[in-house]
Design an enzyme around this catalytic site. Structure first.
Site, PDB file in Angstrom:
ATOM      1  N   LYS A   1      18.532  18.967  24.996  1.00 56.50           N
ATOM      2  CA  LYS A   1      17.525  19.158  23.957  1.00 56.50           C
ATOM      3  C   LYS A   1      16.329  19.828  24.611  1.00 56.50           C
ATOM      4  CE  LYS A   1      14.716  16.816  20.522  1.00 56.50           C
ATOM      5  NZ  LYS A   1      14.422  15.542  19.844  1.00 56.50           N
TER       6      LYS A   1
ATOM      7  N   LYS B   1      20.679  21.619  21.443  1.00 56.50           N
ATOM      8  CA  LYS B   1      19.663  21.770  20.402  1.00 56.50           C
ATOM      9  C   LYS B   1      18.455  22.487  20.946  1.00 56.50           C
ATOM     10  CE  LYS B   1      16.609  18.861  17.716  1.00 56.50           C
ATOM     11  NZ  LYS B   1      16.070  17.561  17.542  1.00 56.50           N
TER      12      LYS B   1
END
Ligand code: PBG
Length: 328
Positions: free
Chosen positions: A200, A253
């Site tokens: 992330k 992500k």
């Protein structure tokens, strides 16, 4: 007359009709690939989200009606994002593991009314934390990794007790996957899966989401826990750690600007890979389409197919409903 050219190999033969293009197609998108992120709040109304046109903060009742549509479209899974009242936000984020908090109540209601929908919950403190960080902030402004994990374990357990199928730690603290796995197993929740936000990145693409939940950090940024967008080896290091700690699914992500990371991770693990087409990606498409500059339907299918082609098995996307409609 025209010269006869010697071109025996002509790739265009495999593109000459839609039938042959379909036969040769390498990547097929399906509603079964999608996970639908939904926002909810503790209020009786369904409010449009200014920063994310087309998305709503649902009341509990509104959410259940929305899930009827999700089921009709054969989307199998949702992930819940709560907007928490300011009055409930504290430095230690105690509300994050309140057994009667908004998320546990929503899980129970969904499991009652839509038992076949797979419920995924976000495990992180930012909606509950008066500092707006994913972790506990100490007096000197540092994020306390291990202290945060204690709270995340309580949060994950409260979701499991309420009936969550998958918990998804999105906080990026070190070691949290293993500790959450251990907490779940100790309490008998060995069937609850962990979808780890593995890579992330500290990304400006999350801006509209933080607007939706009013969850932006009150000071500083998230760069001491979310990853530097310049890095890819670090993503593979995180993938190996999460796999060793017992993650069931790994996530990358954002998605669209990180297709190389998805691809590299696909080659580095045998675990399924999820990718999150985040709020900023959604908004870029929505705003360009609203201005009449891009064809929204085509761009949606192209971006989602590209994410799958890069190596994602499943995609979290605010376009899940729209894309499923197009595919049906
Ligand atoms: C919070 C969380 C964020 C998103 C998902 N979970 C925001 C953040 O890390 O600041 C972003 C999703 C999106 O932008 O669509 N832990």
């Amino acid at each position: 007359g025209p010269k006869v050219m010697n071109i025996p190999i002509r790739p265009r033969r495999n593109r000459k009709t839609e039938v042959i293009r379909s036969l040769c197609r390498e990547t097929l998108l399906s509603p079964a690939d999608f996970i639908y992120p939904v926002f909810l709040h503790d209020a009786p109304t369904n409010d449009a989200i200014d920063s994310m046109p087309g998305c709503h903060r649902w009341s509990l009742e509104g959410l259940l009606t929305e899930l009827d549509e999700i089921e009709r479209l054969q989307i199998g899974a949702v992930v819940l994002f709560p907007a928490i009242d300011d009055a409930l936000k504290t430095p230690r984020a105690e509300e994050s593991y309140n057994p009667d908090g908004l998320v546990p109540r929503a899980i129970r209601a969904i499991k009652e009314s839509h038992p076949d929908i797979m419920v995924i919950t976000d495990v992180a403190l930012d909606p509950y934390n008066s500092d707006g960080h994913d972790g506990i902030v100490s007096e000197n402004g540092r994020i306390r990794n291990d202290k945060t994990i204690d709270v995340l374990c309580n949060q994950a357990l409260s979701h499991a007790i309420a009936g969550a199928d998958i918990v998804a730690p999105s906080d990026m603290m070190d070691g949290r996957v293993g500790m959450i796995r251990n907490a779940l197993d100790t309490e008998g929740f060995k069937d609850v899966s962990i979808l780890a936000y593995t890579a992330k990145y500290a990304s400006a693409f999350y801006g509209p989401f933080r607007g939706a939940l009013d969850s932006a950090p009150k000071s500083g940024d998230k760069k001491t826990y979310q990853m530097d967008y310049a890095n890819i080896r670090e993503a593979i290091r995180e993938a190996h750690l999460d796999e060793d700690e017992g993650a069931d699914i790994l996530m990358v992500k954002p998605a669209g600007a990180y297709l190389d990371v998805i691809h590299r991770m696909r080659e580095s693990t045998h675990l399924p890979i999820a990718a999150y087409q985040v709020s900023g990606e959604y908004l870029m498409i929505k705003s360009a389409a609203a201005a009449g500059w891009l064809d929204e339907e085509k761009i949606v299918l192209e971006t989602l197919t590209s994410i799958k082609r890069a190596g994602a098995d499943m995609i979290l996307t605010y376009f899940a409903k729209a894309a499923a409609r197009l595919l049906h």
